[in-house]
Design a protein around this motif. Structure first.
Motif, PDB file in Angstrom:
ATOM      1  N   ALA A 136       0.831  -1.203   0.000  1.00  0.00           N
ATOM      2  CA  ALA A 136       0.000   0.000   0.000  1.00  0.00           C
ATOM      3  C   ALA A 136       0.869   1.258   0.000  1.00  0.00           C
ATOM      4  O   ALA A 136       0.546   2.249  -0.669  1.00  0.00           O
ATOM      5  N   THR A 137       1.973   1.214   0.725  1.00  0.00           N
ATOM      6  CA  THR A 137       2.899   2.340   0.746  1.00  0.00           C
ATOM      7  C   THR A 137       3.479   2.568  -0.641  1.00  0.00           C
ATOM      8  O   THR A 137       3.577   3.709  -1.110  1.00  0.00           O
ATOM      9  N   ALA A 138       3.848   1.486  -1.328  1.00  0.00           N
ATOM     10  CA  ALA A 138       4.365   1.604  -2.694  1.00  0.00           C
ATOM     11  C   ALA A 138       3.298   2.178  -3.619  1.00  0.00           C
ATOM     12  O   ALA A 138       3.587   3.018  -4.476  1.00  0.00           O
ATOM     13  N   GLU A 139       2.067   1.756  -3.442  1.00  0.00           N
ATOM     14  CA  GLU A 139       0.962   2.268  -4.266  1.00  0.00           C
ATOM     15  C   GLU A 139       0.693   3.745  -3.971  1.00  0.00           C
ATOM     16  O   GLU A 139       0.346   4.516  -4.865  1.00  0.00           O
ATOM     17  N   ALA A 140       0.865   4.146  -2.720  1.00  0.00           N
ATOM     18  CA  ALA A 140       0.627   5.539  -2.331  1.00  0.00           C
ATOM     19  C   ALA A 140       1.561   6.496  -3.056  1.00  0.00           C
ATOM     20  O   ALA A 140       1.249   7.683  -3.186  1.00  0.00           O
ATOM     21  N   LEU A 141       2.665   5.999  -3.547  1.00  0.00           N
ATOM     22  CA  LEU A 141       3.611   6.850  -4.273  1.00  0.00           C
ATOM     23  C   LEU A 141       3.045   7.349  -5.591  1.00  0.00           C
ATOM     24  O   LEU A 141       3.512   8.350  -6.115  1.00  0.00           O
ATOM     25  N   VAL A 142       2.048   6.658  -6.128  1.00  0.00           N
ATOM     26  CA  VAL A 142       1.530   7.020  -7.449  1.00  0.00           C
ATOM     27  C   VAL A 142       0.016   7.122  -7.518  1.00  0.00           C
ATOM     28  O   VAL A 142      -0.526   7.587  -8.512  1.00  0.00           O
ATOM     29  N   SER A 143      -0.684   6.705  -6.510  1.00  0.00           N
ATOM     30  CA  SER A 143      -2.142   6.632  -6.560  1.00  0.00           C
ATOM     31  C   SER A 143      -2.795   7.941  -6.138  1.00  0.00           C
ATOM     32  O   SER A 143      -2.370   8.575  -5.173  1.00  0.00           O
ATOM     33  N   SER A 144      -3.843   8.311  -6.851  1.00  0.00           N
ATOM     34  CA  SER A 144      -4.616   9.471  -6.427  1.00  0.00           C
ATOM     35  C   SER A 144      -5.605   9.071  -5.329  1.00  0.00           C
ATOM     36  O   SER A 144      -6.055   9.901  -4.550  1.00  0.00           O
ATOM     37  N   ALA A 145      -5.953   7.795  -5.268  1.00  0.00           N
ATOM     38  CA  ALA A 145      -6.801   7.273  -4.198  1.00  0.00           C
ATOM     39  C   ALA A 145      -5.912   6.903  -3.007  1.00  0.00           C
ATOM     40  O   ALA A 145      -4.720   6.670  -3.166  1.00  0.00           O
ATOM     41  N   ASP A 146      -6.495   6.847  -1.845  1.00  0.00           N
ATOM     42  CA  ASP A 146      -5.727   6.498  -0.650  1.00  0.00           C
ATOM     43  C   ASP A 146      -5.731   4.982  -0.460  1.00  0.00           C
ATOM     44  O   ASP A 146      -6.740   4.417  -0.031  1.00  0.00           O
ATOM     45  N   PRO A 147      -4.613   4.311  -0.791  1.00  0.00           N
ATOM     46  CA  PRO A 147      -4.584   2.854  -0.661  1.00  0.00           C
ATOM     47  C   PRO A 147      -4.692   2.367   0.779  1.00  0.00           C
ATOM     48  O   PRO A 147      -4.973   1.201   1.017  1.00  0.00           O
TER      49      PRO A 147
END
Length: 176
Positions: A136-147
């Motif tokens: 989720a932290t890795a996804e947070a680097l690029v996601s506009s949604a809050d993983p």
């Protein structure tokens, strides 16, 4: 708050095996300067010179000198947008191997929550050790949604997290 703290930390810190890196010293110096500037602007955790150097070398190890050079003028989030999920996860894992973020995360988790420092420390350790949380932290680097709002992530972490919180603290959560 957790998402912001971790993303800011990732903007500012990560670490590789600086003894094994054969990275070009000029490229390392350029990245060190950018990391220091990002750390100052982002308000991320305080880092030592060794951690900043380690971050620069670690990023080069993950992405290669050629790729770093090609993207050197990109902002961090734009550069991370060019990375695969596996590469972003490597950045997270590398950072968590080299920099102890548990104390600052525990402080953020405990601030105003009504849980003890020991419980907040336990929560931070559980979160940072979780593959799902790291993903989720890795996804947070690029996601506009809050993983971190993903019910599956919460469901995976909740049993371990509940072991960290006393019955009294649990009863008080949400009453503030």
């Amino acid at each position: 708050l957790i998402r912001l703290a971790l993303v800011l930390a990732l903007l500012a810190v990560a670490c590789g095996d600086d003894d094994a890196s054969t990275a070009d010293p000029a490229l390392v110096a350029s990245l060190r300067q950018r990391i220091t500037e990002n750390q100052t602007e982002s308000g991320g955790p305080d880092m030592t010179d060794a951690e900043v150097d380690c971050f620069a070398r670690g990023i080069i190890d993950v992405f290669s000198a050629a790729r770093i050079t090609a993207g050197i003028d990109l902002e961090f989030d734009a550069f991370m947008g060019t990375a695969t999920q596996a590469e972003r996860r490597l950045v997270v894992d590398t950072m968590l191997t080299c920099v102890d973020l548990a104390p600052s995360l525990a402080e953020d988790l405990g601030a105003g929550s009504g849980i003890s420092a020991d419980s907040a420390s336990c929560l931070a350790d559980v979160m940072l050790a979780s593959d799902a949380f790291r993903d989720a932290t890795a996804e947070a680097l690029v996601s506009s949604a809050d993983p971190f709002d993903d019910p599956a992530l919460i469901a995976e972490l909740l049993p371990s997290m509940l072991e960290c919180i006393t019955a009294e603290e649990l009863a008080e959560l949400g009453n503030g």
